[in-house]
Design an enzyme around this catalytic site. Structure first.
Site, PDB file in Angstrom:
ATOM      1  N   VAL A 111      32.824  42.496  35.999  1.00 41.69           N
ATOM      2  CA  VAL A 111      34.065  42.458  35.831  1.00 41.69           C
ATOM      3  C   VAL A 111      34.453  41.167  35.398  1.00 41.69           C
ATOM      4  CG1 VAL A 111      36.564  42.831  36.366  1.00 41.69           C
ATOM      5  CG2 VAL A 111      34.728  44.594  36.818  1.00 41.69           C
TER       6      VAL A 111
ATOM      7  N   LYS B 258      39.336  48.238  44.477  1.00 36.56           N
ATOM      8  CA  LYS B 258      40.048  49.359  45.449  1.00 36.56           C
ATOM      9  C   LYS B 258      39.996  49.139  46.800  1.00 36.56           C
ATOM     10  CE  LYS B 258      36.314  51.794  43.017  1.00 36.56           C
ATOM     11  NZ  LYS B 258      36.295  51.017  41.839  1.00 36.56           N
TER      12      LYS B 258
ATOM     13  N   GLU C  97      46.749  47.861  38.810  1.00 37.38           N
ATOM     14  CA  GLU C  97      46.383  48.902  37.881  1.00 37.38           C
ATOM     15  C   GLU C  97      45.163  49.224  37.680  1.00 37.38           C
ATOM     16  OE1 GLU C  97      49.464  50.686  35.692  1.00 37.38           O
ATOM     17  OE2 GLU C  97      47.667  52.132  35.875  1.00 37.38           O
TER      18      GLU C  97
ATOM     19  N   GLY D 178      23.623  53.492  31.681  1.00 36.58           N
ATOM     20  CA  GLY D 178      24.666  52.624  32.544  1.00 36.58           C
ATOM     21  C   GLY D 178      25.574  53.310  33.224  1.00 36.58           C
TER      22      GLY D 178
ATOM     23  N   GLU E  18      24.475  53.874  38.839  1.00 34.65           N
ATOM     24  CA  GLU E  18      23.807  52.539  39.638  1.00 34.65           C
ATOM     25  C   GLU E  18      22.145  53.172  39.947  1.00 34.65           C
ATOM     26  OE1 GLU E  18      25.257  49.883  41.137  1.00 34.65           O
ATOM     27  OE2 GLU E  18      27.366  50.343  40.172  1.00 34.65           O
TER      28      GLU E  18
ATOM     29  N   ASP F 104      32.559  57.508  46.820  1.00 34.39           N
ATOM     30  CA  ASP F 104      33.404  56.879  46.046  1.00 34.39           C
ATOM     31  C   ASP F 104      34.784  57.464  45.624  1.00 34.39           C
ATOM     32  OD1 ASP F 104      33.891  54.437  43.719  1.00 34.39           O
ATOM     33  OD2 ASP F 104      33.879  56.326  42.527  1.00 34.39           O
TER      34      ASP F 104
ATOM     35  N   LYS G  66      38.723  56.679  46.228  1.00 37.86           N
ATOM     36  CA  LYS G  66      39.751  56.653  45.332  1.00 37.86           C
ATOM     37  C   LYS G  66      41.043  57.484  45.605  1.00 37.86           C
ATOM     38  CE  LYS G  66      36.900  55.105  41.806  1.00 37.86           C
ATOM     39  NZ  LYS G  66      35.778  55.406  40.695  1.00 37.86           N
TER      40      LYS G  66
ATOM     41  N   GLY H 229      34.155  50.584  33.858  1.00 37.70           N
ATOM     42  CA  GLY H 229      33.523  49.923  32.897  1.00 37.70           C
ATOM     43  C   GLY H 229      34.151  48.574  32.809  1.00 37.70           C
TER      44      GLY H 229
HETATM   45  N1  LIG Z   1      32.503  47.457  37.289  1.00 35.42           N
HETATM   46  C1  LIG Z   1      33.324  48.218  37.133  1.00 35.42           C
HETATM   47  O1  LIG Z   1      33.368  48.834  35.984  1.00 35.42           O
HETATM   48  C2  LIG Z   1      34.762  48.152  37.734  1.00 35.42           C
HETATM   49  C3  LIG Z   1      35.728  49.138  37.634  1.00 35.42           C
HETATM   50  C4  LIG Z   1      36.955  49.079  38.249  1.00 35.42           C
HETATM   51  C5  LIG Z   1      37.052  48.247  39.391  1.00 35.42           C
HETATM   52  N2  LIG Z   1      35.921  47.391  39.619  1.00 35.42           N
HETATM   53  C6  LIG Z   1      35.800  46.571  40.988  1.00 35.42           C
HETATM   54  O2  LIG Z   1      35.880  45.369  40.429  1.00 35.42           O
HETATM   55  C7  LIG Z   1      35.544  44.422  41.442  1.00 35.42           C
HETATM   56  C8  LIG Z   1      34.146  43.547  40.991  1.00 35.42           C
HETATM   57  O3  LIG Z   1      33.216  44.570  40.444  1.00 35.42           O
HETATM   58  P1  LIG Z   1      31.842  44.026  39.618  1.00 35.42           P
HETATM   59  O4  LIG Z   1      31.044  45.229  39.020  1.00 35.42           O
HETATM   60  O5  LIG Z   1      32.471  42.952  38.759  1.00 35.42           O
HETATM   61  O6  LIG Z   1      30.935  43.422  40.965  1.00 35.42           O
HETATM   62  P2  LIG Z   1      29.801  42.394  40.927  1.00 35.42           P
HETATM   63  O7  LIG Z   1      29.125  42.461  39.458  1.00 35.42           O
HETATM   64  O8  LIG Z   1      29.136  42.600  42.160  1.00 35.42           O
HETATM   65  O9  LIG Z   1      30.455  41.101  41.096  1.00 35.42           O
HETATM   66  C9  LIG Z   1      30.867  40.539  42.153  1.00 35.42           C
HETATM   67  C10 LIG Z   1      31.153  38.973  41.843  1.00 35.42           C
HETATM   68  O10 LIG Z   1      31.957  38.531  43.418  1.00 35.42           O
HETATM   69  C11 LIG Z   1      31.109  37.267  43.730  1.00 35.42           C
HETATM   70  N3  LIG Z   1      31.146  36.806  44.992  1.00 35.42           N
HETATM   71  C12 LIG Z   1      31.066  38.100  46.223  1.00 35.42           C
HETATM   72  N4  LIG Z   1      31.198  37.486  47.394  1.00 35.42           N
HETATM   73  C13 LIG Z   1      31.653  36.193  47.052  1.00 35.42           C
HETATM   74  C14 LIG Z   1      32.111  35.007  47.815  1.00 35.42           C
HETATM   75  N5  LIG Z   1      31.805  35.183  49.125  1.00 35.42           N
HETATM   76  N6  LIG Z   1      32.231  33.843  47.401  1.00 35.42           N
HETATM   77  C15 LIG Z   1      32.391  33.812  45.807  1.00 35.42           C
HETATM   78  N7  LIG Z   1      32.011  34.837  45.229  1.00 35.42           N
HETATM   79  C16 LIG Z   1      31.684  35.941  45.729  1.00 35.42           C
HETATM   80  C17 LIG Z   1      29.723  37.389  43.211  1.00 35.42           C
HETATM   81  O11 LIG Z   1      29.577  36.232  42.966  1.00 35.42           O
HETATM   82  P3  LIG Z   1      27.805  36.098  42.534  1.00 35.42           P
HETATM   83  O12 LIG Z   1      27.592  36.318  40.830  1.00 35.42           O
HETATM   84  O13 LIG Z   1      27.480  34.270  42.629  1.00 35.42           O
HETATM   85  O14 LIG Z   1      26.942  36.916  43.305  1.00 35.42           O
HETATM   86  C18 LIG Z   1      29.951  38.107  41.775  1.00 35.42           C
HETATM   87  O15 LIG Z   1      30.351  37.213  40.860  1.00 35.42           O
HETATM   88  C19 LIG Z   1      34.969  45.514  42.560  1.00 35.42           C
HETATM   89  O16 LIG Z   1      36.030  45.523  43.567  1.00 35.42           O
HETATM   90  C20 LIG Z   1      34.866  46.880  41.777  1.00 35.42           C
HETATM   91  O17 LIG Z   1      35.276  47.703  43.094  1.00 35.42           O
HETATM   92  C21 LIG Z   1      34.914  47.371  39.075  1.00 35.42           C
END
Ligand SMILES: NC(=O)c1ccc[n+]([C@@H]2O[C@H](COP(=O)([O-])OP(=O)(O)OC[C@H]3O[C@@H](n4cnc5c(N)ncnc54)[C@H](OP(=O)(O)O)[C@@H]3O)[C@@H](O)[C@H]2O)c1
Length: 443
Positions: A45, A132, A156, A214, A217, A228, A232, A329
């Protein structure tokens, strides 16, 4: 939650957490403005946010541009697929020293997100989040910090991330008095059920297709087992001001037992099977469940295919509200986050607003609903009337036997029952007649 539209002379209105409505005076956007953002997390994200923020064409028509000042990550050596932020660091202290109009929180866990967001809101920096778990567990507290310090806290993107319905409800307290929610909130499960709805399709193949595209997971358990979706539902009902549903008391099941024959049988009865979350509240309490359910084809959620999400709301004053769109996404979530950021940066701060009420715990009961039952026999399949008698004798009120049958299975509609009675009847059929059964609720 701030309103998206207010006029200069709107009165100041407040409501209780969540879906708070506060009048704000819009800051002029006639000249081109640069919005300085910080990003917590550069994962899927966070990188999508950085890519969209760098796309000057995306916001030029709104007279805005973004500048990504600083991004906080865990591992500096990781390769990122986005334009380089002004600065990238692993030090939370360094990140907090930066000056931002808005910080976008896209970390993957409650900590360190809660601590950092509380610090930022406490010093008057607005935060928008996609997290979330953070909002479900600490939303009320963070909102109260924002209210006391004149910062904005927006979320949002946490629920049906590309479907802008929370902001719409927040600006409309009468419409927002939700009393019933039925929703498809897990795109992976919806994709798998859509792929399974083909003659001869297998569950494992449907999951593999979802993974290849994709939508799922590598370990899709949290999606397929309803966990999940349960998270929600807890978030949604707390945002509707019902309190915090106890996860332990929530009736949760997943979609692993659904077969393509179940979907064909449901279709022969004028419906389809969707993975839903359902909750209803009245003066006696909250009844809720998470799991696969047969929906009539007239229900708008029944037509959602692929990874789409949708939410059907009935309120005290307005019924049959329906919102749908992509529920997850990185790219669509980034668009919602940046829209939230524009709103958060475009309103004057009003300090010392009424703090939000903390969400109280609520213990939902499992509702009595009609059911759809698949009976599988060990040998020759008995006639419809014989199956109906055996199921009736086991304690379930049979309404109808489906025309659709396979060599070993028949499907029946059952009248309203609680889950415990259905489970007990299934155990009796197994013990007495060696019949296997799978039961899905009907809505
Ligand atoms: N993916 C979706 O479609 C989606 C949709 C809606 C909401 N969300 C929400 O958005 C959030 C992010 O999702 P994502 O898919 O982007 O997750 P992700 O790919 O796992 O990314 C998490 C990021 O957080 C960083 N991080 C974690 N712990 C940290 C710490 N202690 N200090 C500094 N950085 C830290 C990680 O750093 P590194 O990269 O260096 O490891 C990574 O860049 C989640 O809460 C998820 O529920 C996601």
């Amino acid at each position: 939650m701030r309103p998206s539209v207010q006029t200069l002379d709107s009165p100041k209105i407040t409501s209780t957490w969540p879906l708070r409505v506060r009048a704000r005076r819009p800051v002029s956007t006639t000249s081109k403005r640069a919005i300085r953002i910080g990003i917590l997390g550069l994962g899927n994200v966070g990188q999508a946010v950085a890519r969209l923020a760098a796309d000057r064409g995306a916001t030029a028509h709104a007279g805005l541009r973004f500048h990504v000042e600083h991004a906080l990550v865990r591992d500096l050596a990781k390769q990122r697929h986005c334009p380089k932020p002004g600065r990238t660091s692993v030090s939370a202290a360094a990140f907090l020293r930066g000056q931002y109009d808005v910080v976008i929180e896209a970390l993957d866990a409650v900590e360190p997100a809660r601590t950092l967001v509380a610090r930022l809101l406490g010093r008057g920096t607005s935060v928008v989040t996609a997290n979330k778990a953070l909002v479900a567990e600490h939303g009320a507290h963070l909102e109260s910090i924002a209210a006391a310090n004149g910062s904005a806290f927006r979320y949002e993107a946490t629920a049906l991330s590309a479907v802008p319905f929370l902001g719409t409800l927040a600006a409309r307290p009468l419409v927002a008095s939700v009393e019933r929610v039925l929703a498809v909130v897990n795109g992976t499960s919806n994709y798998v059920l859509t792929a399974l709805d083909q003659p001869g399709a297998s569950f494992d193949d449907a999951v593999s297709r979802a993974q290849a595209l994709g939508y799922a997971e590598p370990d899709p358990s949290r999606d397929l087992d309803g966990l999940d979706a349960a998270d929600k539902l807890v978030l949604l009902t707390s945002l509707f001001g019902w309190g915090r549903l106890s996860r332990e008391a929530l009736d949760v099941s997943g979609i692993r037992r659904v077969t393509s024959d179940d979907l064909a049988a449901a279709r022969s009865m004028g419906g389809t099977i969707k993975a839903v979350v359902s909750a209803e509240r009245d003066a006696t309490g909250v009844r809720a469940f998470v799991g696969p359910a047969v929906l009539k084809s007239a229900e708008p959620l029944a037509s959602l295919s692929g990874a789409l999400n949708g939410i059907h709301l009935d309120g005290r004053h307005v019924r049959n509200l329906f919102f749908s769109g992509p529920g997850a996404g990185p790219d669509v979530t980034a668009a919602t986050l940046l829209d939230d950021a524009i709103q958060a940066a475009s309103y004057e701060r009003l300090a010392h607003e009424r703090p939000a009420a903390p969400a109280r715990p609520v213990f939902p009961s499992s509702p009595a609903t009609p059911w759809f039952l698949r009976i599988t026999c060990p040998g020759v399949l008995p006639a419809s009337s014989a199956i109906a008698s055996l199921v009736g004798a086991a304690g379930l009120p049979v309404e109808r036997v489906a025309d659709h049958a396979t060599g070993r299975s028949r499907w029946l509609s059952i009248g309203p029952q609680g889950r415990r009675d259905v489970d007990a009847a299934i155990a009796r059929l197994a013990n007495t007649h060696r019949m296997a059964a799978a039961a899905f609720r009907r809505i």
